[in-house]
Design an enzyme around this catalytic site. Structure first.
Site, PDB file in Angstrom:
ATOM      1  N   GLN A 159       1.092  -1.132  -0.273  1.00 48.22           N
ATOM      2  CA  GLN A 159       0.317  -0.554   0.498  1.00 48.22           C
ATOM      3  C   GLN A 159       1.482   1.617   0.188  1.00 48.22           C
ATOM      4  O   GLN A 159       0.473   2.415  -0.128  1.00 48.22           O
ATOM      5  CB  GLN A 159      -0.709   0.002   1.692  1.00 48.22           C
ATOM      6  CG  GLN A 159      -2.336  -1.119   1.237  1.00 48.22           C
ATOM      7  CD  GLN A 159      -2.919  -0.867   2.253  1.00 48.22           C
ATOM      8  OE1 GLN A 159      -2.720  -2.761   2.679  1.00 48.22           O
ATOM      9  NE2 GLN A 159      -2.840  -0.233   3.343  1.00 48.22           N
ATOM     10  N   ARG A 309      -8.520  -1.133   8.913  1.00 47.21           N
ATOM     11  CA  ARG A 309      -9.097  -0.163   7.387  1.00 47.21           C
ATOM     12  C   ARG A 309      -9.921   1.024   8.813  1.00 47.21           C
ATOM     13  O   ARG A 309     -10.642   0.955   8.961  1.00 47.21           O
ATOM     14  CB  ARG A 309     -10.310  -1.293   7.406  1.00 47.21           C
ATOM     15  CG  ARG A 309     -11.019   0.211   6.093  1.00 47.21           C
ATOM     16  CD  ARG A 309     -12.123  -0.765   5.813  1.00 47.21           C
ATOM     17  NE  ARG A 309     -13.136  -0.076   4.765  1.00 47.21           N
ATOM     18  CZ  ARG A 309     -14.395  -0.327   3.644  1.00 47.21           C
ATOM     19  NH1 ARG A 309     -14.137  -1.616   3.376  1.00 47.21           N
ATOM     20  NH2 ARG A 309     -14.550   0.901   2.627  1.00 47.21           N
ATOM     21  N   CYS A 310      -8.998   1.386   9.200  1.00 45.55           N
ATOM     22  CA  CYS A 310      -8.616   2.181   9.800  1.00 45.55           C
ATOM     23  C   CYS A 310      -7.631   3.386  10.521  1.00 45.55           C
ATOM     24  O   CYS A 310      -6.815   3.342  10.186  1.00 45.55           O
ATOM     25  CB  CYS A 310      -9.335   1.727  12.064  1.00 45.55           C
ATOM     26  SG  CYS A 310      -8.454   1.379  12.532  1.00 45.55           S
ATOM     27  N   GLU A 679     -13.008   4.756   5.700  1.00 44.78           N
ATOM     28  CA  GLU A 679     -13.238   3.507   6.700  1.00 44.78           C
ATOM     29  C   GLU A 679     -13.936   3.946   7.892  1.00 44.78           C
ATOM     30  O   GLU A 679     -14.477   2.970   8.816  1.00 44.78           O
ATOM     31  CB  GLU A 679     -11.650   3.365   7.496  1.00 44.78           C
ATOM     32  CG  GLU A 679     -11.548   5.402   8.274  1.00 44.78           C
ATOM     33  CD  GLU A 679     -10.435   5.180   8.375  1.00 44.78           C
ATOM     34  OE1 GLU A 679      -9.110   4.435   7.711  1.00 44.78           O
ATOM     35  OE2 GLU A 679      -9.396   5.838   9.408  1.00 44.78           O
TER      36      GLU A 679
END
Ligand code: CDP
Length: 725
Positions: A159, A309-310, A679
């Site tokens: 990523q 996802r945060c 998110e």
């Protein structure tokens, strides 16, 4: 025994010769690439076989014999903190315990005083269990070292390709891998969710093996390896206290957390924030006094701390505050919606300075909650619940009115391994008016190719279809910190707008030259400059682009391009109001999510369909830990559910019908008024579901249940409360 087709077997001792048996983590801890004498958790890699194909490799792996001598495992962080616990990181000279770090923020004394003076105090232990990112695609790479050029190219599922390039250069510079000779390519990757930010041993081994044998080496995790051995999210034990007046005004919040980081702190947090953005834990409420402290410990588990996802720990923080607000409502016998409305930061209070140091950019929480309540028919549901309760039926309504913090980040506060957290766009307009734009972020399915092109199209008037978007190749893209924590729109999205503005500034000069007027005489309208007062005298961006290469004014550089590195002045604070309705079968304890309304606000929206898709996916990823997912270890450190037969992921069958809508409160500092979104639903959904289940059982005296809330857990509670036979 030589096995045909096997090129090399690599062990920790082999890597040790090159000082590559340990590597740094993103949190400046250290992690084994391959062990030399001690393994730290079940499923840890111990040797790597390089072979012609995966079948030969699998056979050769079977032939590797490892002699293990059992050691005492420390699995529970509360045992890890005991003075008689075995010290796990004996590699660290002078280390006498398993403590990793202590972190605290807020005003301890004023918070203590507010607690002492409060009419009402509620306290709850809230655990957010260890879960795992389960992307469609596991991690993998192809490392290819070209000895003639001395160039290393790595195609990998990352990523953050630029950060990886720099890390590889820093870690392996001493064996000749210099940054200009390293190219990281992150092609289309099937989901990241934070799990593809860290560096895993497999990547390093593939690189080392390619350098040693001079051939491309591929490493692709299988599903079990991915689930059992790369890195994990959450695992926060939070003791949460909230103080209020008897009329329900929230006065103070205090949270003490024990964090289980596994055997190394491999979180991908900004350096200054070992607990990420946990200090957003005052949430959407105007709480003047707050203090939070946290201690992280080593255990014999894989590395922990992935921001699944945060925004680095927001999920944990929001779960804590949204649960404790419901506990307070229950204690005060107040409707949880009403109590929230009473304590919301009011729309006119923005920009709002939180007790724990954030400046919230904008928000309108009452509007979002009201819309959620109207959409779901809140008052009628409460009436229905009362009627059902009288008949012995179990129905619950759960709220979550969260605030997020995304877009890391302002570089004065945010860096990873010292690299400042800006992001970038490099924009080139071709002579025929078409464009290519490259970014330092990397989409993993969020549709950057669409939304970035839209931003540029809107700013320049070049059709989106004529704008090529590229990310993920460090040889071509400008330096950036990558995509995670919903940072792409707040950072690279803004960089796109700013680069377009720079291009427009130059285009104005060229237009003035072409129209033989001064720059001040020109007006911009999407796609063209025209002379003030005579709109028929105009030049389109395409005319201007052509002139930039064929007829540019003397004294001005030819070409039409710009690069912008965007350093945001603040983070963005998206928010939402979610309401969930559950029905619980009193006989089987089966939980059914009957309705779920999600109102999200991410400021101005670039692409409503993509945002909708992000919210749907995120809600299902919020449902997952609320009802299904948890990695469970026994006392000896054996993982009990290391495959998808036992580690439950929701499918379309379990996923309810998400009812989504939005409010729009633009960010005042983002050039497009946009905030990140990806998110929010993963953060907001778990407490809404947990609150709904607890609400269904609250008349039995239930105050809290830790997620995942399974039918078995509910059945146990019903049994304990004498509500089932
Ligand atoms: O960093 P990441 O791409 O995961 O998150 P994001 O910035 O929240 O964006 C997710 C997707 O939604 C991207 O394609 C964005 O451009 C899009 N988006 C949007 O259209 N409008 C917003 N206000 C926020 C995101």
């Amino acid at each position: 025994m030589a096995i045909p087709g096997v090129h090399a077997v690599i062990t920790g001792d082999v890597l040790k010769q090159y000082n590559l048996h340990w590597m740094p983590t993103l949190m400046s801890d250290t992690q084994m690439v391959l062990p030399t004498d001690t393994v730290m958790y079940q499923s840890q890699e111990v040797a790597a076989v390089i072979a012609d194909d995966r079948y030969i490799a699998a056979d050769a792996v079977e032939a590797v014999e490892v002699e293990y001598e059992p050691m005492q495992a420390v699995v529970d962080p509360f045992k890890s903190m005991q003075s008689d616990a075995p010290v796990l990181r004996t590699d660290k000279e002078g280390k006498t315990d398993n403590h990793i770090w202590h972190w605290e923020t807020g005003d301890k004394d004023s918070t203590e005083k507010a607690f002492q003076n409060a009419d009402v105090v509620v306290k709850e232990n809230v655990y957010l269990p260890r879960i795992h990112v389960a992307s469609i695609e596991t991690c993998g790479c192809v490392a290819s070292f070209e000895p003639a050029e001395g160039k290393l190219t790595v195609y990998m599922t990352t990523q953050a390709p630029h950060a990886i390039r720099t890390v590889v250069a820093l870690v392996a510079g001493h064996v000749g891998l210099s940054e200009e000779k390293i190219r990281i390519i992150s092609p289309d990757i099937g989901g990241g969710f934070g799990g593809k930010v860290p560096v895993y041993p497999g990547y390093v081994i593939a690189i080392a093996a390619s350098v040693v044998i001079g051939k491309p080496v591929k490493w692709v995790e299988d599903r079990s390896e991915n689930l059992q051995a790369d890195s994990f999210a959450r695992d926060y034990h939070m003791s949460v206290e909230l103080a209020s007046s008897s009329s329900g005004k929230m006065e103070a919040l205090r949270i003490k957390t024990v964090a289980d980081h596994g055997y190394t702190d491999a979180a991908a947090n900004p350096s200054k924030y070992p607990a990420g953005m946990f200090s957003i834990c005052t949430g959407s409420y105007d709480i003047k006094n707050a203090f939070t402290e946290m201690d992280a410990y080593y255990t014999n588990k894989p590395p922990g701390g992935v921001a699944y996802r945060c925004s680095f720990r927001v999920t944990e923080a929001i779960h804590a505050i949204e649960r404790i607000v419901d506990v307070l409502a229950q204690k005060l016998d107040r409707d949880p919606a009403d109590l929230r409305m009473q304590n919301f930061i009011q729309p006119e209070a923005f920009p709002y300075q939180s007790a724990l140091g954030w400046e919230y950019d904008s928000g309108d929480y009452p509007r979002a909650l009201k819309l959620a309540m109207d959409t779901i028919g809140y008052d009628d549901l409460r009436k229905e619940q009362a009627e059902k309760r009288a008949k012995g039926e179990l129905m619950g309504i759960g709220l979550s009115t969260f605030t997020e913090v995304v877009g890391a980040g302002p570089s004065k506060d945010f860096d990873i391994l010292g690299i400042k957290m800006f992001d970038s766009c490099e924009l080139r307009i071709h002579p025929t008016g078409k464009a290519i734009a490259r970014f330092g972020t990397k989409s993993q399915g969020q549709g950057h190719e669409t939304t970035y092109a839209q931003i540029l199209a809107e700013e320049l008037g070049i059709p989106a279809a004529h704008i090529q978007i590229e990310e993920g190749d460090t040889d071509t893209a400008p330096y950036g910190l990558g995509t995670y924590a919903s940072r792409s729109t707040p950072t690279a999205g803004a960089a796109a707008a700013k680069a377009a503005h720079k291009v427009r500034d130059k285009a104005r000069k060229i237009a003035a030259h072409l129209l033989e007027v001064s720059e001040e005489d020109l007006e911009w309208e999407v796609g063209k400059f025209y002379v003030k007062g005579s709109p028929e005298q105009s030049k389109t961006i395409q005319d201007i682009a052509f002139a930039a290469y064929t007829n540019h004014p003397q004294g001005l550089e030819a070409g039409l391009e710009a690069t912008h590195y965007y350093d945001p002045p603040n983070l963005t604070f998206p928010f939402g109001s979610y309401i969930c309705v559950v029905d619980i079968d009193p006989k089987t304890a089966e939980i059914k999510v009957r309705r779920f309304v999600a109102i999200d606000d991410c400021g101005n929206i670039i692409n409503p369909m993509i945002v909708e898709g992000q919210i749907h996916g995120g809600l299902t990823q919020g449902l997952a830990p609320a009802m299904y997912e948890e990695l469970i270890y026994d006392e000896d450190g054996n993982i009990l559910n290391g495959n998808f037969m036992d580690y439950l992921l929701p499918t379309a069958v379990e996923t309810p019908n998400w009812e989504t809508d939005r409010t729009v409160t633009p960010s005042p500092h983002h050039p497009l008024g946009a905030k990140g979104v990806a998110e929010s639903p993963t953060v907001g959904a778990p407490p809404a579901i947990a609150n709904a289940v607890v609400d269904a059982l609250s008349h039995l005296g239930v105050e809290n249940m830790d997620i995942p809330i399974t039918p078995y857990k509910v059945w146990q509670v019903l049994k304990e409360k004498g509500a089932v036979a």
